[in-house]
Design a protein around this motif. Structure first.
Motif, mmCIF file in Angstrom:
data_model
loop_
_atom_site.group_PDB
_atom_site.id
_atom_site.type_symbol
_atom_site.label_atom_id
_atom_site.label_comp_id
_atom_site.label_asym_id
_atom_site.label_seq_id
_atom_site.Cartn_x
_atom_site.Cartn_y
_atom_site.Cartn_z
ATOM 1 N N LEU A 11 -4.078 8.489 18.527
ATOM 2 C CA LEU A 11 -3.314 9.195 19.552
ATOM 3 C C LEU A 11 -2.073 8.372 19.884
ATOM 4 O O LEU A 11 -2.165 7.160 20.136
ATOM 5 N N VAL A 12 -0.923 9.026 19.880
ATOM 6 C CA VAL A 12 0.332 8.345 20.174
ATOM 7 C C VAL A 12 1.201 9.262 21.019
ATOM 8 O O VAL A 12 1.120 10.498 20.903
ATOM 9 N N GLN A 13 2.018 8.675 21.868
ATOM 10 C CA GLN A 13 2.918 9.470 22.700
ATOM 11 C C GLN A 13 4.132 9.926 21.890
ATOM 12 O O GLN A 13 4.507 9.287 20.902
ATOM 13 N N PRO A 14 4.726 11.033 22.301
ATOM 14 C CA PRO A 14 5.965 11.462 21.622
ATOM 15 C C PRO A 14 6.998 10.336 21.610
ATOM 16 O O PRO A 14 7.161 9.614 22.607
ATOM 17 N N GLY A 15 7.655 10.198 20.468
ATOM 18 C CA GLY A 15 8.616 9.112 20.290
ATOM 19 C C GLY A 15 8.004 7.842 19.741
ATOM 20 O O GLY A 15 8.747 6.914 19.375
ATOM 21 N N GLY A 16 6.690 7.787 19.687
ATOM 22 C CA GLY A 16 6.015 6.595 19.208
ATOM 23 C C GLY A 16 5.931 6.526 17.697
ATOM 24 O O GLY A 16 6.461 7.374 16.976
ATOM 25 N N SER A 17 5.229 5.492 17.231
ATOM 26 C CA SER A 17 5.099 5.236 15.799
ATOM 27 C C SER A 17 3.647 4.987 15.422
ATOM 28 O O SER A 17 2.853 4.520 16.241
ATOM 29 N N LEU A 18 3.343 5.300 14.182
ATOM 30 C CA LEU A 18 2.047 4.983 13.573
ATOM 31 C C LEU A 18 2.284 4.672 12.111
ATOM 32 O O LEU A 18 3.218 5.196 11.500
ATOM 33 N N ARG A 19 1.420 3.840 11.542
ATOM 34 C CA ARG A 19 1.434 3.625 10.106
ATOM 35 C C ARG A 19 0.074 3.996 9.530
ATOM 36 O O ARG A 19 -0.946 3.425 9.932
ATOM 37 N N LEU A 20 0.097 4.937 8.611
ATOM 38 C CA LEU A 20 -1.113 5.323 7.903
ATOM 39 C C LEU A 20 -1.210 4.537 6.599
ATOM 40 O O LEU A 20 -0.196 4.236 5.976
ATOM 41 N N SER A 21 -2.441 4.263 6.220
ATOM 42 C CA SER A 21 -2.703 3.587 4.952
ATOM 43 C C SER A 21 -3.696 4.403 4.149
ATOM 44 O O SER A 21 -4.561 5.077 4.730
ATOM 45 N N CYS A 22 -3.588 4.315 2.849
ATOM 46 C CA CYS A 22 -4.547 4.977 1.953
ATOM 47 C C CYS A 22 -4.870 4.002 0.832
ATOM 48 O O CYS A 22 -3.991 3.659 0.027
ATOM 49 N N ALA A 23 -6.111 3.555 0.817
ATOM 50 C CA ALA A 23 -6.563 2.615 -0.206
ATOM 51 C C ALA A 23 -7.218 3.379 -1.349
ATOM 52 O O ALA A 23 -8.109 4.203 -1.124
ATOM 53 N N ALA A 24 -6.783 3.082 -2.567
ATOM 54 C CA ALA A 24 -7.291 3.768 -3.749
ATOM 55 C C ALA A 24 -8.170 2.838 -4.564
ATOM 56 O O ALA A 24 -7.940 1.626 -4.622
ATOM 57 N N SER A 25 -9.176 3.420 -5.192
ATOM 58 C CA SER A 25 -10.022 2.680 -6.119
ATOM 59 C C SER A 25 -10.410 3.608 -7.260
ATOM 60 O O SER A 25 -10.340 4.832 -7.134
ATOM 61 N N GLY A 26 -10.797 2.994 -8.379
ATOM 62 C CA GLY A 26 -11.227 3.789 -9.527
ATOM 63 C C GLY A 26 -10.104 4.242 -10.434
ATOM 64 O O GLY A 26 -10.352 4.989 -11.382
ATOM 65 N N ILE A 27 -8.875 3.826 -10.130
ATOM 66 C CA ILE A 27 -7.727 4.182 -10.961
ATOM 67 C C ILE A 27 -6.835 2.965 -11.151
ATOM 68 O O ILE A 27 -6.915 2.007 -10.369
ATOM 69 N N THR A 28 -6.009 3.018 -12.175
ATOM 70 C CA THR A 28 -4.949 2.018 -12.332
ATOM 71 C C THR A 28 -3.820 2.474 -11.428
ATOM 72 O O THR A 28 -2.936 3.236 -11.828
ATOM 73 N N PHE A 29 -3.879 2.019 -10.200
ATOM 74 C CA PHE A 29 -3.080 2.579 -9.108
ATOM 75 C C PHE A 29 -1.595 2.657 -9.458
ATOM 76 O O PHE A 29 -0.941 3.667 -9.177
#
Length: 115
Positions: A11-29
């Motif tokens: 949850l973030v307020q309008p004007g705010g920031s977030l960083r999403l991450s996605c970790a992969a496995s099982g592939i030559t990324f």
């Protein structure tokens, strides 16, 4: 077995920031394009941003100038930096890759932009 795991939503307020991450496995990324999508209830999943194996990026018009997709091939991770967030950015965010003509999706992470 290809596996994608997203994290970083919240949850973030309008004007705010977030960083999403996605970790992969099982592939030559480093060999695969990676993408972020988002979906709200009752709507189709929409492409937010994509980064190619070569590092080229493309964005939906609605997020250009506010979101940045990047990747760290040493960590098998793709990121989505989201700035100047708006209530319309509220959605479940998913990362995706395509391996041998098959799409693989993560389980999603919820982003809620609200005061």
């Amino acid at each position: 077995q290809v596996q994608l795991v997203e994290y970083g939503g919240g949850l973030v307020q309008p004007g705010g920031s977030l960083r999403l991450s996605c970790a992969a496995s099982g592939i030559t990324f480093s060999s695969y394009d990676m993408a972020w999508y988002r979906q709200t209830p009752g709507k189709q999943r929409e492409l937010v941003a994509i980064i190619t194996s070569g590092g080229h990026t493309n964005y939906a018009d609605s997020v250009k100038g506010r979101f940045t997709i990047s990747r760290d091939n040493t960590k098998n991770t793709v990121y989505l930096q989201m700035n100047s967030l708006k209530p319309d950015d509220t959605a479940a965010y998913y990362c995706k890759t395509n391996v041998d003509f098959r799409d693989y999706w993560g389980q999603g992470t919820q982003v809620t932009v609200s005061s």
